[in-house]
Scaffold this motif. Structure first.
Motif, PDB file in Angstrom:
ATOM      1  N   MET A 151      45.182  37.117  32.046  1.00 44.31           N
ATOM      2  CA  MET A 151      44.637  36.005  32.883  1.00 44.31           C
ATOM      3  C   MET A 151      44.473  36.235  34.341  1.00 44.31           C
ATOM      4  O   MET A 151      43.805  35.525  35.001  1.00 44.31           O
ATOM      5  N   ILE A 152      45.294  37.323  34.938  1.00 47.25           N
ATOM      6  CA  ILE A 152      45.449  37.804  36.203  1.00 47.25           C
ATOM      7  C   ILE A 152      44.759  39.066  36.427  1.00 47.25           C
ATOM      8  O   ILE A 152      45.011  39.966  35.365  1.00 47.25           O
ATOM      9  N   PHE A 153      43.912  39.163  37.586  1.00 49.79           N
ATOM     10  CA  PHE A 153      43.507  40.644  37.670  1.00 49.79           C
ATOM     11  C   PHE A 153      43.660  40.862  39.213  1.00 49.79           C
ATOM     12  O   PHE A 153      43.697  40.092  40.108  1.00 49.79           O
ATOM     13  N   LEU A 154      43.978  42.112  39.434  1.00 47.39           N
ATOM     14  CA  LEU A 154      43.950  42.781  40.652  1.00 47.39           C
ATOM     15  C   LEU A 154      42.627  43.621  40.762  1.00 47.39           C
ATOM     16  O   LEU A 154      42.785  44.549  40.047  1.00 47.39           O
ATOM     17  N   GLN A 155      41.797  43.507  41.828  1.00 46.11           N
ATOM     18  CA  GLN A 155      40.701  44.249  41.737  1.00 46.11           C
ATOM     19  C   GLN A 155      39.980  44.372  43.207  1.00 46.11           C
ATOM     20  O   GLN A 155      40.067  43.511  43.884  1.00 46.11           O
ATOM     21  N   ASP A 156      39.490  45.659  43.157  1.00 44.58           N
ATOM     22  CA  ASP A 156      38.686  45.778  44.430  1.00 44.58           C
ATOM     23  C   ASP A 156      37.138  45.524  44.447  1.00 44.58           C
ATOM     24  O   ASP A 156      36.822  45.252  43.273  1.00 44.58           O
ATOM     25  N   LYS A 157      36.375  45.456  45.404  1.00 41.96           N
ATOM     26  CA  LYS A 157      34.932  44.826  45.297  1.00 41.96           C
ATOM     27  C   LYS A 157      34.193  45.743  44.767  1.00 41.96           C
ATOM     28  O   LYS A 157      33.486  45.352  44.170  1.00 41.96           O
ATOM     29  N   GLY A 158      34.496  47.165  44.897  1.00 46.46           N
ATOM     30  CA  GLY A 158      33.695  48.202  44.332  1.00 46.46           C
ATOM     31  C   GLY A 158      33.641  47.977  42.955  1.00 46.46           C
ATOM     32  O   GLY A 158      32.519  48.178  42.353  1.00 46.46           O
ATOM     33  N   ALA A 159      34.870  47.751  42.130  1.00 41.44           N
ATOM     34  CA  ALA A 159      35.235  47.785  40.828  1.00 41.44           C
ATOM     35  C   ALA A 159      34.414  46.305  40.404  1.00 41.44           C
ATOM     36  O   ALA A 159      33.980  46.445  39.288  1.00 41.44           O
ATOM     37  N   LEU A 160      34.590  45.217  41.130  1.00 38.70           N
ATOM     38  CA  LEU A 160      34.167  43.975  40.591  1.00 38.70           C
ATOM     39  C   LEU A 160      32.582  44.211  40.808  1.00 38.70           C
ATOM     40  O   LEU A 160      32.033  43.461  39.601  1.00 38.70           O
ATOM     41  N   HIS A 161      31.798  44.782  41.397  1.00 32.00           N
ATOM     42  CA  HIS A 161      30.494  44.869  41.361  1.00 32.00           C
ATOM     43  C   HIS A 161      30.304  45.367  40.093  1.00 32.00           C
ATOM     44  O   HIS A 161      29.210  45.571  39.707  1.00 32.00           O
ATOM     45  N   GLU A 162      30.868  46.582  39.793  1.00 37.46           N
ATOM     46  CA  GLU A 162      30.917  47.565  38.676  1.00 37.46           C
ATOM     47  C   GLU A 162      30.796  46.656  37.316  1.00 37.46           C
ATOM     48  O   GLU A 162      30.090  46.901  36.390  1.00 37.46           O
ATOM     49  N   VAL A 163      31.659  45.289  37.312  1.00 32.73           N
ATOM     50  CA  VAL A 163      31.916  44.818  36.120  1.00 32.73           C
ATOM     51  C   VAL A 163      31.430  43.187  36.272  1.00 32.73           C
ATOM     52  O   VAL A 163      32.147  42.468  35.339  1.00 32.73           O
ATOM     53  N   ALA A 164      30.447  43.195  36.997  1.00 30.13           N
ATOM     54  CA  ALA A 164      30.072  41.721  37.481  1.00 30.13           C
ATOM     55  C   ALA A 164      29.787  41.251  36.129  1.00 30.13           C
ATOM     56  O   ALA A 164      30.057  39.978  35.948  1.00 30.13           O
TER      57      ALA A 164
END
Length: 261
Positions: A151-164
């Protein structure tokens, strides 16, 4: 009438050592050189001597079975599973320190008498040629989203872009509303590391980072954003999952305020 002749026994041979005369009666076994009376205490001691190895083996087996039963039936899983979505490979010592940090702000949600947070890593390196590793991480992330275990994620923006694409319609805006399907404004769902008092106060333990520079590691942590799943779809349909989401939302609030449970 002739008397029945007594059958000769192996034990009637007077040349045999005395201790062999009682092999057919273990309670009367006399050790060589032991001429003490055959008392109840002595019989108990003989029994203990003969069966000590068996009893120790049985005790060891019972201990092993006890540990297995406790692990399988009495211990529950983690109270929370937090997804760590990165654009690089997080070192294991660093992942462990983050896990301990999160655990200190978690609660005993499942009531098993202990607090445990599992930090599940998903690595998506931009431009990587290791497609097998990428596909494995993608499959693991999809399973986590479908099963609602994270339910909770820690993520950097580079990875978020990859899994959008996988996160489409899965997150919650910081105002508490769920992102609609097809929305691209992920920035409104991000809670920066620095906005969470529990996280911004974190100082890594240099002695446990092996060859990693503690300042570089801290800067990588500071690039993380906290995101929360949106309360929609299957999350609302299942009461247990809905309760897990509510507890996770309260967990995020503790990270923001820096107040421990």
């Amino acid at each position: 009438m002739k008397k029945k002749q007594k059958e000769e026994s192996y034990y009637d041979d007077p040349s045999l050592p005395e201790e062999l005369l009682y092999l057919d009666d273990p309670e009367r076994l006399i050790r060589e050189g032991d001429d003490t009376p055959d008392t109840p205490k002595k019989r108990r001691q003989n029994w203990m001597n003969r069966n000590m190895s068996f009893m120790m083996g049985a005790l060891a087996l019972m201990l092993v079975l006890g540990v297995l039963l406790y692990t399988l039936f009495l211990q529950s899983g983690p109270d929370y599973i937090v997804g760590l979505v990165t654009s690089y490979t997080m070192p294991e010592p660093g992942r462990k320190q983050l896990e301990e940090l999160l655990t200190s702000y978690a609660d005993d949600r499942n009531g098993d008498g202990r607090v445990m947070v599992k930090l599940q890593t998903y690595t998506f390196v931009p431009g990587t040629t290791d497609q097998a590793q990428r596909e494995e991480s993608l499959l693991d992330l999809q399973v986590s989203l479908i099963s609602d275990e994270c339910m909770i994620f820690l993520q950097d923006k580079g990875a978020l872009h990859e899994v959008a694409g996988e996160m489409d319609g899965k997150l919650q805006y910081t105002d508490g509303t769920a992102m609609p399907q097809g929305a691209k404004d992920f920035e409104k769902a991000l809670i920066p590391w620095g906005d969470c008092k529990a996280l911004s106060a974190f100082q890594p333990d240099e002695s446990r980072l092996n060859l990693w520079d503690p300042q570089i590691y801290l800067e990588l942590c500071q690039s993380f954003n906290v995101t929360l799943r949106g309360a929609a779809g299957t999350i609302l349909a299942d009461p247990d999952v809905s309760a897990y989401h509510a507890a996770s939302a309260a967990f995020v609030e503790r990270l923001k305020s820096g107040e421990k449970p």
